[in-house]
Scaffold this motif. Structure first.
Motif, PDB file in Angstrom:
ATOM      1  N   PHE A   1       0.833  -1.197   0.000  1.00  0.00           N
ATOM      2  CA  PHE A   1       0.000   0.000   0.000  1.00  0.00           C
ATOM      3  C   PHE A   1       0.875   1.257   0.000  1.00  0.00           C
ATOM      4  O   PHE A   1       0.524   2.261  -0.629  1.00  0.00           O
ATOM      5  CB  PHE A   1      -0.926  -0.009   1.216  1.00  0.00           C
ATOM      6  CG  PHE A   1      -1.930  -1.124   1.201  1.00  0.00           C
ATOM      7  CD1 PHE A   1      -3.120  -1.002   0.506  1.00  0.00           C
ATOM      8  CD2 PHE A   1      -1.677  -2.312   1.872  1.00  0.00           C
ATOM      9  CE1 PHE A   1      -4.047  -2.037   0.489  1.00  0.00           C
ATOM     10  CE2 PHE A   1      -2.590  -3.343   1.860  1.00  0.00           C
ATOM     11  CZ  PHE A   1      -3.788  -3.218   1.163  1.00  0.00           C
ATOM     12  N   MET A  40       0.867   4.108  -2.822  1.00  0.00           N
ATOM     13  CA  MET A  40       0.722   5.526  -2.508  1.00  0.00           C
ATOM     14  C   MET A  40       1.874   6.331  -3.098  1.00  0.00           C
ATOM     15  O   MET A  40       1.685   7.439  -3.609  1.00  0.00           O
ATOM     16  CB  MET A  40       0.643   5.722  -0.996  1.00  0.00           C
ATOM     17  CG  MET A  40       0.452   7.163  -0.573  1.00  0.00           C
ATOM     18  SD  MET A  40      -1.039   7.931  -1.252  1.00  0.00           S
ATOM     19  CE  MET A  40      -2.275   7.339  -0.096  1.00  0.00           C
ATOM     20  N   MET A  91      -6.978   5.314  -3.309  1.00  0.00           N
ATOM     21  CA  MET A  91      -6.474   4.463  -2.229  1.00  0.00           C
ATOM     22  C   MET A  91      -7.610   3.857  -1.426  1.00  0.00           C
ATOM     23  O   MET A  91      -7.557   2.678  -1.035  1.00  0.00           O
ATOM     24  CB  MET A  91      -5.568   5.272  -1.309  1.00  0.00           C
ATOM     25  CG  MET A  91      -4.139   5.391  -1.773  1.00  0.00           C
ATOM     26  SD  MET A  91      -3.236   3.819  -1.839  1.00  0.00           S
ATOM     27  CE  MET A  91      -3.235   3.337  -0.122  1.00  0.00           C
TER      28      MET A  91
END
Length: 588
Positions: free
Chosen positions: A172, A176, A192
């Motif tokens: 993640f 990002m 996201m």
């Protein structure tokens, strides 16, 4: 197949070098092209040439003449600067061969050409040929978003998370990092959030969102994301850690401390929570509770040395030298922060008047922030033990062993000689040092300052002007020259010019503000002088600034204020020479 293609590329580069030497510009000579295996004359490819799409079916073809030709032609075109043609050949080679390296080359050529659609096309092929390549996926996402922020990238993002997990990384955070550069903040967070919903049991997505908001200094959003993370995953310790960081970023230490205290009770074996909580206790000067937390952390850490480092420092502050010694010895056993450990072990031995052991520890420090102090302490102890000659010999060996640090070793030797020699010997050593290193601003500056203590303004001026000529922005040299001219000569206006230049470079420097106040006093501008001296004293309430401020206040009739300032220094340092000298001179 891949090894064969790599061999072809290697041969291609060798062939290009030969051909470039014989024909740096223009078309490749026919003789140079003849050895290339081709079934027929291939057409010249450009960006406008239609290229078949799709990857070769299962069963990658063997190395063919067309593959070899496109690889070599692409490299030759790139060497000549014909990047559109190079792209087309590399893309064709990737299609024919199924080789991801060729697809990567085509992608990077398209990027260099600033051709977004072609870059997306090539990166898509790269991903098809190397589906587990994290770099390829991330680049494809970035390129797709550059073309359209609503591009269908969610499946690629999910794959990035999966690939990252296999590499033991937080996918993640990788996502990002990729999308945050290409999308507006709201769009990035929205994308996201969609990704996080695809992994409802994984707290790392919410963690990445909170970190991203924290990095952007959007503390309101960061707190919301962290609160949401803790509420959704109350059994995940890192959620509390990131929320505490949000509080600290807003300078709310009590709230952060309360949160971490509760979290440590819930997760008593989590090293990150223990470390964060213990550091907050240190910051609050609650050393004994901090020591206890770091003891718990030391029990958990089998190979880390962070806890032992902090335990050693705290034990020293608490006056527990033997306990501190044990923690620093453990750092050495772990081979962690060995320079720090050796330095503090030397300090403990020195405090116990075990000079020989202290020297041995200090001389084990061979890097880091404590190196210079360890070496100074080492030679001072050697001299105190009557081994002055050995100390000088050791410094000479260090200069020979580390010639790039010779100036520093000369300065250590100067300090030793100032304590155990005469001013004439010190100046002779400075002459030798600067003779060996004539362009060393460090040595010139140091000799200038020492000359000022000997009332040799001529030497100070000569050396500091050389430093300023070498570095016109050397604020400390400008300040030292200006202050000395103001203090020891009548050249006050000239001194003011140097100090003004220094202050422009370092407007918050207490030392330079003090110099400005002092030169204004010498010029008879007393009220202006008091303003600068008060600023300096507020920033650094030391004895020299107090002496100057008190003197100006005294001569302007503010004698009670002057006494209070001087007394404040004398209460802390009864033998302060700066304050006592001015009081004697003013017959107070």
């Amino acid at each position: 197949m891949r090894q064969s293609l790599q061999l072809v590329l290697t041969l291609a580069f060798s062939w290009i070098l030969v051909s470039c030497q014989t024909s740096p510009v223009g078309p490749v000579p026919e003789s140079a092209a003849k050895p290339l295996p081709r079934q027929a004359a291939a057409p010249r490819l450009t960006l406008d040439t239609p290229i078949p799409t799709g990857v070769p079916a299962a069963g990658t073809p063997e190395l063919t003449e067309d593959i070899v030709f496109n690889l070599l032609a692409g490299e030759v075109a790139a060497q000549r600067g014909a990047l559109d043609e190079a792209y087309a050949h590399q893309f064709q080679a990737a299609l024919l061969s199924g080789d991801a390296t060729a697809a990567e080359r085509a992608t990077r050529l398209a990027l260099h050409l600033n051709k977004g659609e072609l870059a997306v096309k090539a990166a898509g092929l790269w991903v098809e040929l190397a589906p587990e390549d994290l770099t390829a996926r991330q680049l494809l996402v970035v390129l797709m978003l550059r073309q359209d922020e609503n591009a269908p990238v969610l499946d690629h993002l999910k794959t990035i998370v999966r690939i990252s997990e296999g590499k033991d990384e937080n996918g993640f955070l990788n996502v990002m990092a990729a999308i945050n550069r290409e999308l507006k903040r709201e769009s990035a967070m929205g994308l996201m959030r969609r990704l996080v919903l695809e992994f409802p049991g994984d707290p790392r997505g919410g963690y990445a969102m909170a970190i991203a908001a924290l990095v952007d200094k959007d503390y309101t959003a960061a707190e919301q994301e962290a609160d949401r993370l803790v509420a959704a995953h109350p059994d995940w310790p890192k959620g509390y850690l990131v929320l505490s960081r949000v509080y600290l970023s807003q300078d709310d230490k009590p709230k952060a401390r309360g949160l971490l205290a509760d979290a440590v009770r819930r997760f008593p074996a989590d090293p990150f929570l223990l470390s964060a909580y213990a550091r907050l206790l240190v910051d609050a000067k609650e050393l004994q509770p901090a020591y206890e937390q770091f003891l718990r952390l030391e029990e958990i850490e089998s190979e880390g040395g962070d806890a032992s480092y902090w335990l050693g420092l705290i034990a020293l502050e608490l006056g527990e030298d033997e306990a501190a010694r044990g923690h620093f010895l453990r750092l050495l056993d772990l081979d962690k922060q060995t320079d720090v450990a050796a330095y503090y072990l030397g300090r403990i031995a020195e405090k116990r008047e075990q000079s020989r052991q202290a020297v041995q520890w200090y001389q084990r420090v061979d890097g880091g922030e404590y190196l210079a102090e360890a070496q100074v302490r080492s030679v001072r102890l050697m001299a105190a033990m009557g081994e002055t000659r050995e100390a000088f010999d050791w410094l000479q060996r260090m200069r020979i062993q580390y010639p790039d640090q010779a100036a520093r070793y000369y300065l250590i030797e100067v300090e030793l000689l100032r304590e155990h020699g005469t001013p004439a010997q010190v100046m002779a050593l400075f002459d030798t040092a600067i003779g060996a290193l004539p362009e060393s601003n460090e040595l010139l500056y140091a000799r200038g300052l020492y000359a000022a203590t000997q009332k040799r303004v001529d030497i100070l001026e000569r050396d500091l002007l050389r430093v300023i000529a070498n570095d016109p922005k050397h604020a400390d040299a400008l300040n030292a020259l200006g202050y000395t001219l103001a203090d020891q000569t009548a050249r006050h206006q000239e001194a003011l010019d140097y100090i003004q230049r220094a202050l422009a470079l370092k407007p918050d420097s207490a030392a330079i503000l003090d110099s400005m106040g002092w030169v204004l006093f010498r010029l008879g501008r007393n009220q202006e002088a008091i303003g600068y001296l008060r600023q300096a004293y507020d920033k650094l309430p030391d004895a020299e600034i107090a002496a100057h401020l008190g003197e100006v206040l005294w001569v302007t009739g503010e004698q009670q204020q002057a006494r209070e300032i001087w007394q404040g220094i004398l209460d802390k340092t009864p033998q302060s020479e700066h304050v006592l000298e001015v009081m004697r001179r003013l017959e107070i």
